[in-house]
Each structure stands twice: as structure tokens, then as C-alpha cells.
Design a protein around this motif. Structure first.
Motif, short mmCIF file in Angstrom:
data_model
loop_
_atom_site.label_atom_id
_atom_site.label_comp_id
_atom_site.label_asym_id
_atom_site.label_seq_id
_atom_site.Cartn_x
_atom_site.Cartn_y
_atom_site.Cartn_z
N SER A 52 -20.69 -3.00 -12.47
CA SER A 52 -20.06 -2.94 -13.79
C SER A 52 -20.93 -2.17 -14.77
N TYR B 246 -21.57 -3.39 -17.42
CA TYR B 246 -22.35 -4.48 -18.00
C TYR B 246 -23.21 -5.19 -16.96
N GLY B 247 -23.23 -4.66 -15.74
CA GLY B 247 -23.97 -5.30 -14.67
C GLY B 247 -25.47 -5.34 -14.94
N ASP C 247 -18.79 -6.60 -7.87
CA ASP C 247 -19.17 -6.91 -9.25
C ASP C 247 -20.01 -5.83 -9.92
N HIS D 17 -11.98 -8.80 -18.08
CA HIS D 17 -13.29 -9.43 -17.96
C HIS D 17 -13.99 -9.44 -19.32
N TYR E 291 -17.85 -10.25 -20.77
CA TYR E 291 -19.23 -10.48 -20.36
C TYR E 291 -20.03 -11.16 -21.46
N GLU F 50 -13.90 -4.17 -14.00
CA GLU F 50 -15.07 -4.98 -14.36
C GLU F 50 -15.57 -4.75 -15.80
N GLY F 51 -14.68 -4.89 -16.74
CA GLY F 51 -15.06 -4.83 -18.15
C GLY F 51 -14.79 -3.51 -18.84
N PHE G 213 -23.81 2.52 -14.61
CA PHE G 213 -23.31 1.34 -13.93
C PHE G 213 -24.48 0.47 -13.47
#
Length: 270
Positions: free
Chosen positions: A153, A155-156, A151, A211, A213, A186-187, A144
Motif C-alpha cells: 500500500s 500507506y504500508g 497488503d 480502507h 489507515y 489498499e487506501g 509503495f
């Protein structure tokens, strides 16, 4: 300034409901607070501690004013899975809607899960099962990217850390009926929902915050195909409504997403 801009944009629509009028007062009270600082907020008879007052205000609008999660059940003890429970606003809403509901609340980000746990305890909600793991397609954990409020994620872009995971498909398989399944992860939904395809027949109401990204496949059809094949009817909405979409490709300025949608799905007989 944030509160003022909100009032200009939403006053007439918001004033039509009691929750909307309460939200306007909350914006006057908390809308000016600095971003990403822990704040104690009071609303109605409740008190929460939140990592970012402004994002909490948007949660209040979505949950209490727009009532994204409102549903009807013939049971006084519906089964609710809250995937991405954040600081507990959705859990609180579900408990107001059905006080005897059996709720499983999943939250991946450890710091946010701590807010969730403490907020429920502070407000006397002790019968919710809190699972401090990421909802995923296996139990091997997931990397993560850290976030600031809501937020975090897979993909964070923040510091990566390995989070324990739970396979949602296996959790759902233990139930004969799930009255409401909320997925706001979140994705990760583009992997989790297809993995749950064979057990979605027991879900009566499904909410997905979708979501996409930047730099990743959008994969909306991947999610919708599963929802359709599972026999749901659905409605898709967005709060973006951005101008000049052919040149403005981001969800918000400097955001890492280019699309966010709310998918509400239900069984035709419900």
C-alpha cells in the motif's frame, strides 16, 4: 487451528452453498499452512500458486461463497476493469461469469503481478490484458510500502519502493461503457475515485474495497460523495463486526487499518 476456528464460526452459513462446502474442504487442506509461504493450491479444475494460503482462502470465500463481484450484463462481452487483481482469483471468477469478457487487470506489486501472470497462463486464460502498474491519479509513479501477500500500500510500513503508475481516469475515458469496475487498491481509492469523478458516468457497476489507515484521514465521505454525485445507488458492508469499538480501534490485532468496508454501487436502471 485456523481452519478449526473458521469451521466453528462459519459452518452453518457456509454449508448452504456448493462453493461454501468446497471452501470448508479447502480450509481443512490448506488452512494449517504456515503464513506467507508460497503454496500451490488446487480447487475445482484450477491450480494456482499463491504467496499466502490463508489470505487466498479468504479471497475464495469473498469471491466464490459471498460472490461480492457477481453482476448481470446484457452483453456477452462486458468490459471489466479489475484494479488490484492480486493473484488472479477475481479475474478467474469474471471469466467464469462471462467467458468472452474484455478484462483489464491492474496489479501494482511486482511480485504479486508475477503470480497473477503465471496463474492465468497455467489455467489457459490468455485473453486478459495485465497492467503491472499502480492505479493512481497520475502517471508519475507512486511510493509503495511492500507487503507480504495482499497488503502492499501507499500507506504500508514495509520497505518503500517507487512503482510505475497509470491514471485510471484516463483509462476509463477511452471506454464508452464499463460494465464492472472493481477497485481494491489498499487506501489509494480516496485519491483515485475523486480523480475519476467526471468519467464514472460510463461505469455500470462499481465495487470499492474502502480502507482507512491509522494516522491517515478516514475520508469515507470523500468517496461516497463522488459515488452519489455519479448517480449510483450503493450498499455498504463490512466483515469486521469487532467488539468494543470505543476501545478496540484496529481492524484486526496489530493491523495498520482501523476501517475496511465493501461498497457495492450500481446504476438504478441496471
Amino acid at each position: 487451528m485456523l481452519a478449526f476456528r473458521y469451521l466453528l464460526k462459519h459452518t452453518f452459513h457456509t454449508l448452504r452453498s456448493r462453493a461454501g462446502r468446497a471452501l470448508l474442504l479447502l480450509f481443512w487442506k490448506y488452512g494449517h499452512r504456515p503464513r506467507y509461504q508460497t503454496t500451490k493450491v488446487r480447487f475445482g479444475r484450477y491450480e494456482f500458486e499463491v504467496p499466502d494460503a490463508f489470505s487466498w482462502l479468504w479471497q475464495y470465500e469473498e469471491i466464490y461463497v459471498e460472490e461480492f463481484y457477481k453482476f448481470q450484463s446484457s452483453s456477452s462481452t462486458p468490459v471489466i476493469y479489475d484494479c488490484g487483481a492480486n493473484v488472479g482469483m477475481s479475474v478467474l471468477y469474471f471469466k467464469e461469469l462471462y467467458p468472452q469478457a474484455r478484462i483489464k487487470a491492474f496489479e501494482a506489486e511486482p511480485s504479486i503481478a508475477n503470480y497473477l501472470t503465471q496463474n492465468l497462463k497455467t489455467n489457459g486464460i490468455t485473453d486478459v490484458e495485465i497492467i503491472q502498474k499502480a492505479v493512481w491519479k497520475d502517471t508519475h509513479g507512486v511510493w509503495f510500502g511492500e507487503g507480504q501477500a495482499d497488503d502492499a500500500s501507499i500507506y504500508g510500513e514495509g520497505t518503500k519502493k517507487h512503482i510505475p503508475s497509470v491514471r485510471l481516469r484516463d483509462q476509463l475515458a477511452t471506454e464508452t461503457k464499463v460494465d464492472f469496475l472493481k477497485i481494491d487498491i489498499e487506501g489509494a481509492e480516496i485519491e483515485v475515485i475523486p480523480d475519476c469523478a467526471d468519467v464514472l458516468d460510463r461505469v455500470q457497476h462499481l465495487f470499492v474495497e474502502f480502507h482507512a489507515y491509522l494516522g491517515q484521514p478516514q475520508a469515507l465521505t470523500k468517496v461516497i460523495e463522488v459515488i452519489e454525485q455519479a448517480g449510483f445507488r450503493y450498499y455498504i458492508d463490512t466483515n469486521q463486526h469487532r467488539r468494543s469499538p470505543f476501545v478496540n480501534h484496529r481492524y484486526r490485532n496489530n493491523d495498520v487499518m482501523d476501517l475496511q468496508l465493501n461498497i457495492s454501487a450500481w446504476r438504478p436502471h441496471v
